[in-house]
Design a protein around this motif. Structure first.
Motif, PDB file in Angstrom:
ATOM      1  N   UNK A 126      57.183 -44.914  63.567  1.00 43.63           N
ATOM      2  CA  UNK A 126      58.892 -44.558  62.826  1.00 43.63           C
ATOM      3  C   UNK A 126      59.158 -43.882  62.636  1.00 43.63           C
ATOM      4  N   UNK A 127      58.323 -42.312  62.787  1.00 40.69           N
ATOM      5  CA  UNK A 127      58.019 -40.674  61.753  1.00 40.69           C
ATOM      6  C   UNK A 127      59.517 -40.428  62.284  1.00 40.69           C
ATOM      7  N   UNK A 128      59.939 -40.368  63.115  1.00 37.54           N
ATOM      8  CA  UNK A 128      61.207 -39.206  62.614  1.00 37.54           C
ATOM      9  C   UNK A 128      62.509 -40.301  62.385  1.00 37.54           C
ATOM     10  N   UNK A 129      61.729 -41.295  62.401  1.00 38.36           N
ATOM     11  CA  UNK A 129      63.210 -41.834  61.786  1.00 38.36           C
ATOM     12  C   UNK A 129      62.756 -42.546  59.766  1.00 38.36           C
ATOM     13  N   UNK A 130      61.720 -41.836  59.902  1.00 37.23           N
ATOM     14  CA  UNK A 130      61.446 -41.668  57.555  1.00 37.23           C
ATOM     15  C   UNK A 130      62.395 -40.895  57.445  1.00 37.23           C
ATOM     16  N   UNK A 131      61.475 -39.219  58.511  1.00 40.17           N
ATOM     17  CA  UNK A 131      62.233 -38.571  58.380  1.00 40.17           C
ATOM     18  C   UNK A 131      63.679 -38.254  58.528  1.00 40.17           C
ATOM     19  N   UNK A 132      63.825 -38.654  58.696  1.00 37.31           N
ATOM     20  CA  UNK A 132      65.949 -38.660  59.220  1.00 37.31           C
ATOM     21  C   UNK A 132      67.053 -39.504  58.004  1.00 37.31           C
ATOM     22  N   UNK A 133      65.946 -40.753  57.255  1.00 37.74           N
ATOM     23  CA  UNK A 133      66.090 -41.182  56.883  1.00 37.74           C
ATOM     24  C   UNK A 133      65.924 -40.820  55.357  1.00 37.74           C
ATOM     25  N   UNK A 134      64.938 -39.528  54.946  1.00 38.17           N
ATOM     26  CA  UNK A 134      64.867 -39.466  53.825  1.00 38.17           C
ATOM     27  C   UNK A 134      64.360 -40.773  52.920  1.00 38.17           C
ATOM     28  N   UNK A 135      62.919 -40.920  53.796  1.00 36.14           N
ATOM     29  CA  UNK A 135      62.383 -42.387  53.385  1.00 36.14           C
ATOM     30  C   UNK A 135      61.668 -41.010  52.518  1.00 36.14           C
ATOM     31  N   UNK A 136      60.559 -40.228  50.890  1.00 30.93           N
ATOM     32  CA  UNK A 136      59.386 -40.256  50.931  1.00 30.93           C
ATOM     33  C   UNK A 136      58.296 -41.234  50.530  1.00 30.93           C
ATOM     34  N   UNK A 137      56.986 -40.503  52.010  1.00 29.18           N
ATOM     35  CA  UNK A 137      55.691 -41.023  51.928  1.00 29.18           C
ATOM     36  C   UNK A 137      54.590 -41.058  50.942  1.00 29.18           C
ATOM     37  N   UNK A 138      55.251 -40.282  49.835  1.00 29.30           N
ATOM     38  CA  UNK A 138      54.686 -39.831  48.913  1.00 29.30           C
ATOM     39  C   UNK A 138      55.234 -40.844  47.823  1.00 29.30           C
ATOM     40  N   UNK A 139      55.593 -41.809  47.571  1.00 28.97           N
ATOM     41  CA  UNK A 139      55.603 -42.784  47.188  1.00 28.97           C
ATOM     42  C   UNK A 139      54.469 -43.221  47.362  1.00 28.97           C
ATOM     43  N   UNK A 140      54.275 -43.867  48.167  1.00 33.07           N
ATOM     44  CA  UNK A 140      52.815 -44.643  48.043  1.00 33.07           C
ATOM     45  C   UNK A 140      51.789 -44.204  48.221  1.00 33.07           C
ATOM     46  N   UNK A 141      50.511 -44.793  47.879  1.00 30.89           N
ATOM     47  CA  UNK A 141      48.909 -44.032  47.717  1.00 30.89           C
ATOM     48  C   UNK A 141      48.710 -43.721  49.029  1.00 30.89           C
ATOM     49  N   UNK A 142      47.995 -42.763  48.921  1.00 30.00           N
ATOM     50  CA  UNK A 142      47.429 -42.272  50.481  1.00 30.00           C
ATOM     51  C   UNK A 142      46.811 -42.979  51.015  1.00 30.00           C
ATOM     52  N   UNK A 143      46.055 -43.924  50.786  1.00 31.78           N
ATOM     53  CA  UNK A 143      45.178 -45.166  51.470  1.00 31.78           C
ATOM     54  C   UNK A 143      46.125 -45.506  52.224  1.00 31.78           C
ATOM     55  N   UNK A 144      47.201 -46.030  51.476  1.00 32.09           N
ATOM     56  CA  UNK A 144      48.062 -46.815  52.276  1.00 32.09           C
ATOM     57  C   UNK A 144      48.635 -46.240  53.101  1.00 32.09           C
ATOM     58  N   UNK A 145      48.902 -44.939  53.402  1.00 33.10           N
ATOM     59  CA  UNK A 145      49.828 -43.859  54.243  1.00 33.10           C
ATOM     60  C   UNK A 145      48.841 -43.713  55.699  1.00 33.10           C
ATOM     61  N   UNK A 146      47.615 -43.400  55.220  1.00 27.94           N
ATOM     62  CA  UNK A 146      46.698 -43.251  56.105  1.00 27.94           C
ATOM     63  C   UNK A 146      46.612 -44.493  56.980  1.00 27.94           C
ATOM     64  N   UNK A 147      46.507 -45.841  56.104  1.00 29.88           N
ATOM     65  CA  UNK A 147      46.656 -46.779  57.331  1.00 29.88           C
ATOM     66  C   UNK A 147      47.613 -47.060  57.688  1.00 29.88           C
ATOM     67  N   UNK A 148      49.045 -47.428  57.353  1.00 30.29           N
ATOM     68  CA  UNK A 148      49.751 -47.052  57.916  1.00 30.29           C
ATOM     69  C   UNK A 148      50.309 -46.122  59.506  1.00 30.29           C
TER      70      UNK A 148
END
Length: 354
Positions: A126-148
């Protein structure tokens, strides 16, 4: 998914994921939908619910209400494919992928469910799509992003994202206050990393709380392990205890299991001994002996006051934490010989690449 581009699906799914999981993104979904042309004429999103929580009767109405609100705001229609049995859900996913008709989204699934398919390249990155869609992963806690990012497979420095975090659950222990009081035992400490609260202390406490039909506890002479009517410990993942011994079970760089390390062997043995040597831990078969006839013997034994201490995930609260006829409390996991370890359960929404 006729008429849906991957980008559009990603954009809609990005906001759907935390919404269905009861997260705070509903307003974001409604805001985003204003930039879309509306749900009319679109295929419904096929969401498979079966890899984790989500199918309990008390959860479904809220999901349906949120799905209706999303559609009413111009977002996607949602079709829930509910498969309550996890193993059957995994089998069905394989069948649907082979038939070329996979669901759009798996929601929720934990890291375990994701990991089953990492080497088969089932999940869309999802990485490219999320960047293109301006989805801010900073809204999630670091541990959740790392696990994803599935570092267990792709390594700690990978930018791959195979799921949007939907929920994070902590683990504590939960204990029956009434059983502690009846045994005259002090309740576990409430402070994280409290001095003296370690694996040996847990064993001592649960021995005192494990009783046979004559009222002897597991530390008493004459205790009968074949006639236990109350267990000190249950609903417990002994595999986690090896981590407290300093075990590392998997090396993402070499993609090799490290199960033969001294730390893993020693920690695994301690966990096994809780049931087989000390007789304080109820497995499913033993729990059924004190709570016969139940579909979930661990849950039934806890609710009937036959288990004193359990592992409590936040995801267990709906089942283990409500409608109990006794007062219960929570405390930190005890410390292992090498370190204090607790766990986070991460649920994500993942999109099938097929």
């Amino acid at each position: 998914m006729t008429g849906l581009t991957r980008r559009e699906l990603l954009r809609r799914a990005a906001y759907l994921t935390p919404t269905v999981a009861l997260g705070p993104a509903l307003l974001a979904a409604c805001s985003d939908s204003k930039q879309q042309s509306g749900a009319e004429g679109r295929d419904a999103l096929d969401v498979l619910v079966g890899f984790g929580t989500g199918n309990a009767p008390e959860q479904i109405p809220t999901q349906e209400e949120l799905a209706k609100a999303l559609a009413a705001g111009g977002g996607s229609q949602i079709s829930f494919r509910r498969i309550p049995d996890g193993e059957e859900a995994q089998r069905q996913l394989g069948v649907l992928i082979a038939a070329g008709t996979p669901p759009d989204i798996i929601l929720p699934t934990g890291v375990f469910g994701l990991s089953l398919y990492l080497d088969q390249k089932v999940w869309l990155d999802l990485a490219t799509y999320l960047r293109d869609a301006d989805v801010d992963l900073g809204s999630f806690i670091d541990a959740a992003v790392a696990g994803a990012k599935a570092p267990n497979y792709y390594g700690p420095d990978s930018d791959v994202i195979i799921g949007l975090p939907a929920a994070v659950f902590t683990h504590t222990i939960a204990y029956n206050k009434d059983l502690f009081a009846a045994a005259g035992i002090d309740e576990p400490p409430q402070q994280w990393d409290a001095a003296g609260w370690d694996y040996d202390a847990l064993l001592e406490v649960t021995k005192a709380l494990t009783l046979d039909s004559s009222g002897r506890n597991a530390a008493d002479a004459g205790f009968n392990p074949d006639d236990i009517v109350q267990f000190g410990l249950g609903h417990w993942d002994t595999g986690l205890m090896a981590l407290g011994y300093g075990a590392v079970k998997y090396d993402p760089e070499s993609r090799k299991l490290l199960l033969d390390s001294d730390e893993n062997i020693e920690g695994t043995q301690f966990g096994a001994d809780l049931a087989n040597v000390h007789h304080v831990l109820a497995n499913d078969q033993l729990a059924a002996g004190v709570a016969s006839g139940a579909d979930d013997p661990q849950l039934a034994a806890w609710k009937s006051g036959k288990i004193a201490v359990i592992d409590m995930c936040g995801c267990d609260l709906q089942a283990y934490g409500v409608d109990n006829e006794f007062e219960w409390g929570v405390a930190p996991w005890p410390k292992g010989p090498a370190k204090l370890v607790s766990t986070l359960n991460l649920d994500v929404g993942a999109i099938v690449a097929a």
